[in-house]
Design a protein around this motif. Structure first.
Motif, short mmCIF file in Angstrom:
data_model
loop_
_atom_site.label_atom_id
_atom_site.label_comp_id
_atom_site.label_asym_id
_atom_site.label_seq_id
_atom_site.Cartn_x
_atom_site.Cartn_y
_atom_site.Cartn_z
N LYS A 14 0.84 -1.21 0.00
CA LYS A 14 0.00 0.00 0.00
C LYS A 14 0.87 1.25 0.00
N SER A 15 1.93 1.24 0.78
CA SER A 15 2.84 2.37 0.84
C SER A 15 3.52 2.60 -0.51
N ILE A 16 3.95 1.52 -1.13
CA ILE A 16 4.58 1.64 -2.45
C ILE A 16 3.58 2.19 -3.46
N GLU A 17 2.36 1.69 -3.42
CA GLU A 17 1.33 2.18 -4.33
C GLU A 17 1.11 3.68 -4.15
N ILE A 65 3.77 9.52 -10.08
CA ILE A 65 3.08 9.50 -11.38
C ILE A 65 2.31 10.79 -11.59
N GLU A 66 1.60 11.25 -10.58
CA GLU A 66 0.87 12.52 -10.70
C GLU A 66 1.82 13.66 -11.03
N THR A 67 2.97 13.68 -10.40
CA THR A 67 3.98 14.71 -10.67
C THR A 67 4.51 14.60 -12.09
N LEU A 76 6.44 3.56 -14.28
CA LEU A 76 5.89 3.45 -12.92
C LEU A 76 4.50 2.83 -12.93
N GLU A 77 3.71 3.11 -13.95
CA GLU A 77 2.40 2.47 -14.07
C GLU A 77 2.56 0.96 -14.26
N GLU A 78 3.54 0.56 -15.06
CA GLU A 78 3.82 -0.87 -15.24
C GLU A 78 4.24 -1.49 -13.92
N THR A 79 5.02 -0.77 -13.15
CA THR A 79 5.45 -1.27 -11.84
C THR A 79 4.25 -1.48 -10.94
N LEU A 80 3.31 -0.54 -10.95
CA LEU A 80 2.09 -0.71 -10.17
C LEU A 80 1.33 -1.96 -10.60
N ASP A 102 -5.73 -0.57 -11.41
CA ASP A 102 -5.95 0.74 -12.02
C ASP A 102 -4.84 1.69 -11.59
N ALA A 103 -3.95 1.98 -12.53
CA ALA A 103 -2.83 2.86 -12.24
C ALA A 103 -3.00 4.21 -12.93
N THR A 104 -4.22 4.59 -13.23
CA THR A 104 -4.49 5.83 -13.93
C THR A 104 -4.50 7.00 -12.96
#
Length: 152
Positions: free
Chosen positions: A9-12, A19-21, A59-63, A70-72
């Protein structure tokens, strides 16, 4: 990692913040790049927007690899305000130097997000990706600072 749901959860949360940045950076480089008068800088900015998109996809692939379906993300409110301010400055006839200084502010903010992310407990492969991306952001900031100084 299934044994450590708190770590997952922390990593997510950490990766989502980065990702937002990156979304903010991508849009900022694209928008400022469109308004720059210097063709070399314009090309550099548009290329950097693509680099930030690639960082985001990594990073989305990592998620996805850690089980996040959902990494959007959409970027941050602060980033949207910063981009709007840069757009207003460009429309009011700001110089390339002014636009570079705006980009420098964005890069400084991005570096802070990477620092916060790297202060968290992360798996080594994720930490290495973030360290590499952070180094690129730092190099880009230094390039922008030198470019801005050259436009005095």
């Amino acid at each position: 990692m299934a044994d450590e749901p708190d770590l997952a959860k922390s990593i997510e949360e950490t990766l989502r913040a980065v990702i937002e940045t990156l979304i903010d950076c991508e849009e900022g480089f694209r928008l400022i790049g469109q308004d720059l008068k210097d063709e070399s800088l314009k090309t550099s900015f548009l290329a950097e927007a693509q680099t930030r998109a690639a960082f985001r996809r990594t990073l989305e692939e990592t998620l996805h690899q850690i089980g996040v379906a959902d990494a959007t993300e959409t970027g941050t409110v602060v980033g949207a305000i910063h981009r709007s301010w840069g757009d207003i400055k460009a429309k009011l006839g700001s110089t390339d130097r002014d636009l570079l200084e705006t980009a420098c502010q964005g890069e400084e903010s991005a570096l802070q997000i990477y620092k916060l992310a790297l202060d968290k407990k992360l798996l080594l492969p994720i930490r290495q990706v973030l360290v590499n991306q952070q180094a690129h952001v730092q190099e880009t900031l230094e390039y922008l600072q030198v470019a801005a100084e050259g436009l005095v």
